[in-house]
Design an enzyme around this catalytic site. Structure first.
Site, PDB file in Angstrom:
ATOM      1  CD  GLU A  66     -13.279   4.614  -5.250  1.00  0.00           C
ATOM      2  OE1 GLU A  66     -13.393   5.225  -6.323  1.00  0.00           O
ATOM      3  OE2 GLU A  66     -13.550   3.403  -5.121  1.00  0.00           O
TER       4      GLU A  66
ATOM      5  CB  ILE B 225      -9.452   4.707 -14.059  1.00  0.00           C
ATOM      6  CG1 ILE B 225      -8.026   4.245 -14.395  1.00  0.00           C
ATOM      7  CG2 ILE B 225      -9.581   5.205 -12.617  1.00  0.00           C
ATOM      8  CD1 ILE B 225      -7.025   5.378 -14.457  1.00  0.00           C
TER       9      ILE B 225
ATOM     10  CG  ASN C 193     -25.905   4.497  -0.895  1.00  0.00           C
ATOM     11  OD1 ASN C 193     -24.928   4.812  -1.573  1.00  0.00           O
ATOM     12  ND2 ASN C 193     -26.034   4.871   0.367  1.00  0.00           N
TER      13      ASN C 193
ATOM     14  CD  GLU D 103       8.598 -19.464   8.356  1.00  0.00           C
ATOM     15  OE1 GLU D 103       8.255 -19.315   9.534  1.00  0.00           O
ATOM     16  OE2 GLU D 103       8.820 -18.496   7.585  1.00  0.00           O
TER      17      GLU D 103
ATOM     18  CE  LYS E 249       9.860 -17.528  12.413  1.00  0.00           C
ATOM     19  NZ  LYS E 249       8.785 -17.311  11.407  1.00  0.00           N
TER      20      LYS E 249
ATOM     21  N   GLY F 207     -16.754   1.840 -17.196  1.00  0.00           N
ATOM     22  CA  GLY F 207     -16.168   2.887 -18.016  1.00  0.00           C
ATOM     23  C   GLY F 207     -15.217   3.764 -17.233  1.00  0.00           C
TER      24      GLY F 207
ATOM     25  CE1 TYR G  24       7.006  -7.390  11.532  1.00  0.00           C
ATOM     26  CE2 TYR G  24       7.833  -8.608  13.421  1.00  0.00           C
ATOM     27  CZ  TYR G  24       7.934  -8.244  12.088  1.00  0.00           C
ATOM     28  OH  TYR G  24       8.945  -8.749  11.310  1.00  0.00           O
TER      29      TYR G  24
ATOM     30  CB  CYS H 236      11.278 -16.686   8.584  1.00  0.00           C
ATOM     31  SG  CYS H 236      10.433 -15.298   7.765  1.00  0.00           S
TER      32      CYS H 236
END
Length: 557
Positions: A404, A297, A375, A45, A115, A295, A121, A151
């Protein structure tokens, strides 16, 4: 009239707006198809312009430039023995703008189809920019009746049934279907529904690329009229394939057998992050990325993804210790950088913190240290990274995860600084799982090394921002097992507080997390883009108001 047809599928990587470059990709694929003896070439497409176009398509000059490119591509099909070519482009029908597919053959545009079902949405907003076409009829091509539907037209029965009623022999679906976890089985279900309803075989041709927050994993396939899938093309790779078809009394059937297994859950997640970052950096012409390696993850996994996407020579990691940074973190960051083979520098922020303490001493006198001082450290790190980015040109890669970002556990203009995030749609527990997965696997096409690239100690130690003495994430947040479950309920499932409490969470904790989710919306609006992984990412999928007085309340019995 022949009873044999060969269709050449092109799973390509276009760039939105780069018409000339996309045309070059189509030309090259067309020449390969011609050499392979194909009768028809099928591209995804909007292959001439890329997808999604957003408001770029509202610029008339852009649309007319694409239309001129289609005319040029049509000239390429002139001559005996040349294949037909199906491409996609925005198209003006008078003053009406459509999402169009065009059949080019014999040096001209021989058919145009629009189309019909325009998605509006989630990440889609096509009704805003395109007008729907009327239900289409088949295209005549060398004795075959091709039913072309674009599509979203495959997601509903209207177009397929109309094509069947008008004599189509096969359903061709050029598409740009973006990746989400567990999306491909859904595509297969919709395709099988259309095949069952019409009794026609179906060809699904998807693109494979990254475009801002979206990634498209390819996975093009062929389904015969009996619902079997003889062809399943590559995921997470550009690919081309000639498929062979024969006509019998029962109709057209694909005789080509080609099967690539569908990647598992974490393979797909990781490949999505790699592709999203790779195409974002390359298509925006950044020379590489720079990130803070703490240091922890999150930064370790982000660095691994960056190396796999771009190569170690394009990744610069910087450790920025403060007086709260542990020796363990310093060692873990250095070990990770060595394992990945990246440029690694240590720039202490202690002098900057002391300077700010002195600068603010008069106005902060008679106050106690709090998150303000925390901060300042984070924002100093952001300033360091942005300064290095300005000086050397590499894009800052942010490292915050979805857990987070959901509750605002990030510093605006601090660790949220940057141009892109690979973990934006990845919950914390998945960060742990993906880190273990990467230590055990090397993704297809990855440029990083094999073996343990994320030191085990980074994975096993308790997460901490290290902005004050003995700080741990769980001092401020529930366990990530509890937090991620609540967030999946609130964000992905839009569940009520009562429903979440019934899963075993305390009422006060659910109410607190819901409140944190809502009040952090202003931060997320200012966060960088990041690759979409789940059904409900922050950004195009979830558009919540910043000013929001609603809070769920428990039902009174």
């Amino acid at each position: 009239m022949t009873d044999a047809l060969s269709i050449y599928l092109v799973q390509m990587n276009p760039t939105v707006g780069a018409i000339a470059a996309n045309v070059d990709l189509i030309r090259a694929a067309y020449e390969r198809a011609h050499k392979a003896g194909a009768d028809l070439v099928l591209t995804p497409e909007l292959s001439v312009v890329g997808y999604p176009l957003e408001d770029l398509v509202l610029k008339p000059f852009f649309v007319r430039s694409s239309m001129r490119a289609v005319d040029e591509l049509a000239e390429m099909t002139a001559g005996d023995g040349k294949p037909g070519l199906i491409i996609g482009s925005p198209w003006f029908d008078g003053e009406v703008l459509h999402n169009a597919v065009l059949l080019l053959e014999g040096g001209e545009i021989s058919a145009i189809r629009y189309k019909h079902d325009l998605p509006n949405y989630g990440v889609f907003d096509e009704k805003r920019v395109f007008k729907p076409g009327a239900p289409t009829v088949p295209v005549d091509f060398r004795g075959f009746r091709l039913g072309v539907m674009i599509c979203e037209d495959m997601w509903f029965p209207t177009i397929a049934n109309n094509l069947k009623d008008h004599g189509a022999e096969i359903l061709l679906v050029p598409t740009c279907s973006p990746f989400e976890l567990d999306k491909h089985p859904e595509r297969i279900v919709h395709a099988r529904n259309r095949v069952d309803e019409t009794g026609l075989p179906l060809v699904f041709c998807n693109e494979m690329c990254g475009q801002d927050e979206l990634v498209f994993e390819g996975g093009s396939f062929v389904m015969n009229a009996d619902g079997n899938v003889p062809v399943q093309m590559e995921f997470w790779a550009e690919a081309e394939l000639r498929t062979e078809w024969t006509r019998a009394d029962s109709g057209l059937k694909c005789t080509t057998k080609y099967q690539v297994p569908m990647p598992d859950h974490y393979t797909s997640m990781y490949q999505a992050m790699v592709l999203g970052l790779k195409d974002y950096v390359h298509k925006n012409r950044f020379p590489g990325v720079i990130l803070g390696l703490s240091g922890g993850i999150d930064s370790a996994l982000s660095a691994a993804v960056a190396v796999d996407a771009l190569g170690a020579d394009k990744v610069h990691c910087v450790m920025m210790p403060s007086k709260y940074t542990s020796g363990e973190s310093l060692g873990d960051a250095e070990d990770c950088a060595k394992a990945l083979g990246v440029q690694y520098d240590v720039i202490a922020i202690k002098p900057g913190v002391e300077a700010f303490d002195e600068m603010l001493s008069d106005v902060f006198k008679d106050t106690q240290p709090d998150t303000t001082e925390e901060n300042i450290q984070s924002r100093l790190r952001g300033l360091v990274l942005m300064s290095l980015s300005n000086k050397f040109g590499k894009m800052v890669l942010t490292t915050g995860n979805k857990s987070e970002m959901s509750v605002g556990y990030a510093t605006l203009y601090g660790d949220m600084c940057g141009g892109y995030s690979v973990l934006k749609d990845v919950y914390k527990l998945d960060v742990f799982a993906l880190s273990r997965w990467r230590n055990e696997n090397v993704p297809v096409g990855a440029l990083g090394p094999s073996g343990e690239v994320i030191p085990e100690n980074i994975i096993t130690k308790p997460p901490t921002a290290e902005l004050r003495e003995d700080q741990k994430d769980e001092d401020s947040l529930p366990s990530y097992e509890a937090l991620d479950d609540m967030l999946r309920c609130l964000v992905d499932e839009e569940m009520s507080v009562d429903e979440i409490i019934e899963r075993g969470h305390s009422a006060s904790e659910v109410a607190r997390i819901e409140h944190l989710l809502y009040i952090a919306e202003y931060k997320r609006r200012q966060s960088p883009p990041g690759v979409k992984i789940t059904r409900k990412n922050f950004g195009r999928d979830r558009r919540y108001p910043i000013t929001n007085g609603f809070r769920s309340a428990r039902r009174t019995k």
